[in-house]
Write an enzyme that holds these catalytic residues in place. Structure first.
Site, PDB file in Angstrom:
ATOM      1  N   ARG A  61      21.457  37.150  32.115  1.00 33.79           N
ATOM      2  CA  ARG A  61      21.999  37.037  33.315  1.00 33.79           C
ATOM      3  C   ARG A  61      20.929  36.366  34.306  1.00 33.79           C
ATOM      4  O   ARG A  61      21.121  35.611  34.957  1.00 33.79           O
ATOM      5  CB  ARG A  61      21.975  38.237  33.829  1.00 33.79           C
ATOM      6  CG  ARG A  61      23.297  38.862  33.748  1.00 33.79           C
ATOM      7  CD  ARG A  61      23.706  40.248  34.439  1.00 33.79           C
ATOM      8  NE  ARG A  61      24.374  40.851  33.635  1.00 33.79           N
ATOM      9  CZ  ARG A  61      25.882  40.608  33.358  1.00 33.79           C
ATOM     10  NH1 ARG A  61      26.369  39.766  34.396  1.00 33.79           N
ATOM     11  NH2 ARG A  61      26.902  41.117  32.769  1.00 33.79           N
ATOM     12  N   ASP A 133      33.019  33.211  36.223  1.00 33.62           N
ATOM     13  CA  ASP A 133      33.248  34.451  36.734  1.00 33.62           C
ATOM     14  C   ASP A 133      33.506  35.302  35.372  1.00 33.62           C
ATOM     15  O   ASP A 133      33.954  36.650  35.612  1.00 33.62           O
ATOM     16  CB  ASP A 133      34.387  34.682  37.662  1.00 33.62           C
ATOM     17  CG  ASP A 133      34.618  36.075  37.885  1.00 33.62           C
ATOM     18  OD1 ASP A 133      33.724  36.774  38.145  1.00 33.62           O
ATOM     19  OD2 ASP A 133      35.844  36.257  38.398  1.00 33.62           O
ATOM     20  N   CYS A 194      30.666  42.806  58.918  1.00 29.30           N
ATOM     21  CA  CYS A 194      31.297  43.055  57.651  1.00 29.30           C
ATOM     22  C   CYS A 194      30.966  44.478  57.146  1.00 29.30           C
ATOM     23  O   CYS A 194      31.566  45.304  56.908  1.00 29.30           O
ATOM     24  CB  CYS A 194      30.697  42.051  56.966  1.00 29.30           C
ATOM     25  SG  CYS A 194      29.005  41.943  56.528  1.00 29.30           S
ATOM     26  N   SER A 216      37.664  46.346  46.100  1.00 26.89           N
ATOM     27  CA  SER A 216      38.136  45.500  45.062  1.00 26.89           C
ATOM     28  C   SER A 216      38.036  46.244  43.640  1.00 26.89           C
ATOM     29  O   SER A 216      38.645  46.065  42.748  1.00 26.89           O
ATOM     30  CB  SER A 216      37.131  44.098  45.079  1.00 26.89           C
ATOM     31  OG  SER A 216      37.735  43.171  46.172  1.00 26.89           O
ATOM     32  N   ASP A 242      40.135  41.719  51.484  1.00 25.14           N
ATOM     33  CA  ASP A 242      39.561  40.663  52.011  1.00 25.14           C
ATOM     34  C   ASP A 242      38.826  41.215  53.450  1.00 25.14           C
ATOM     35  O   ASP A 242      38.449  40.314  54.132  1.00 25.14           O
ATOM     36  CB  ASP A 242      40.571  39.719  52.539  1.00 25.14           C
ATOM     37  CG  ASP A 242      41.184  38.919  51.538  1.00 25.14           C
ATOM     38  OD1 ASP A 242      40.459  38.791  50.421  1.00 25.14           O
ATOM     39  OD2 ASP A 242      42.429  38.542  51.536  1.00 25.14           O
ATOM     40  N   CYS A 248      34.230  37.891  59.130  1.00 24.62           N
ATOM     41  CA  CYS A 248      33.116  37.094  59.228  1.00 24.62           C
ATOM     42  C   CYS A 248      33.422  35.922  60.107  1.00 24.62           C
ATOM     43  O   CYS A 248      34.398  35.166  59.920  1.00 24.62           O
ATOM     44  CB  CYS A 248      32.849  36.676  57.938  1.00 24.62           C
ATOM     45  SG  CYS A 248      31.364  35.733  57.879  1.00 24.62           S
TER      46      CYS A 248
END
Length: 311
Positions: A61, A133, A194, A216, A242, A248
């Site tokens: 990673r 991803d 946020c 999520s 979302d 934002c």
């Protein structure tokens, strides 16, 4: 006069634009020194919840040269998915914008393979891999290093020109290129929208998200039952969320995507609350064919909808 690295970088960026990517930046493949302690603490605090795979390949990673032998450059790309369309029934359980159309993994993978083909055709024998991803790649860190934006307080990458409704992808290749400067400054300032808006308080501190509390994660990654502590806090989301992006201020610059494959399915947007509450496996297969929502399987989505019903 361009040197070779500059010439190749220019060619790659032009082709990325032609393929429909919103932006493209390039960073040198090296060890992510700043990320190492951050990732270690995040895992130590169990902020990855049941995402056990986040503990795997720790070294890979942080160092892309362990993923691709001889890696010299990370080509970071963004693909817009912003849509102004909404589900018709405002009381229906909600789906994140990114899942309105076709599964982005397939769409982006195809574009990356085309870009890789272009590089080999026009530059020569270049070895590398495409990533969307689904591998141990710190995509936000590389995108920031490649000058594409900064990481906001919700930990998403934000672009001054386009907000944050976009996917990230990478090509890791064994070709020396001209490297972009890392994005220099954070433009979140004193804004905490946020953090204040997150329904489950998953943003535990500026720039720090407890993934195990994120809607999520709860609606997609979590395989077991959703903990009862989140009853009444899911803000009617059945797949993804979302909220931190919707509030934002930088997303006032988001523009509607022009990717044909991301166009919302009419059947999906048209599903009413009652149709979703009574959804059958047959309807699920029809409406969510080739959709990212398939990832939860019918049983997972049904679990999410039933949890919302009980809240």
């Amino acid at each position: 006069m361009f040197n070779q690295a500059s010439k190749y970088s220019h060619m790659i960026k032009q082709e990325a634009q032609r393929l429909g990517f919103m932006s493209c930046g390039i960073a040198k493949a090296e060890f992510l020194e700043e990320e190492a302690p951050r990732l270690e603490n995040w895992l130590k605090n169990n902020h990855h919840g049941e995402m056990g795979y986040m503990e795997n390949y720790f070294d890979k990673r942080l160092d892309p040269r362990l993923l691709v032998e001889g890696a010299k450059s990370i080509v970071s790309l963004t693909l817009n998915y912003y849509s102004e369309e909404k589900q018709r029934d405002e009381h229906a359980p909600k789906i994140s914008k990114y899942a309105y159309g076709m599964d982005y993994h397939a769409v982006i993978k195809e574009k990356l393979q085309e870009l890789m083909h272009f590089i080999r055709e026009n530059i020569g024998e270049v070895d590398g891999r495409c990533f969307v991803d689904s591998a141990p790649v710190m995509d936000k860190a590389w995108a920031q290093k490649a000058g594409l934006g900064w990481r906001g307080k919700n930990s998403n990458l934000i672009s001054k020109q386009a907000g944050s409704f976009f996917f990230l992808a990478e090509l890791i290749i064994d070709l020396d290129l001209d490297y972009d400067n890392p994005f220099p400054t954070d433009h979140c300032g004193s804004c905490t929208r946020c953090i204040d808006a997150c329904p489950t308080n998953a943003i535990v501190a500026p720039y720090k998200v407890d993934g195990s509390k994120c809607i999520s994660y709860l609606t997609i990654e979590l395989k077991n039952e959703i903990p009862t502590e989140f009853k009444g806090k899911m803000d009617n989301w059945m797949f993804g969320c979302d909220v931190c992006q919707d509030v934002c201020p930088w997303n006032r610059f988001a523009t509607v995507h022009n990717e044909e494959n991301f166009k919302p399915k009419e059947e999906l947007l048209g599903l009413s609350k009652s149709e979703l509450l009574d959804m059958t496996d047959e309807v699920f297969k029809k409406v969510f064919k080739n959709s990212p929502v398939k990832r939860t399987k019918f049983t997972g989505l049904k679990r999410n909808i039933d949890f919302l019903k009980q809240s």
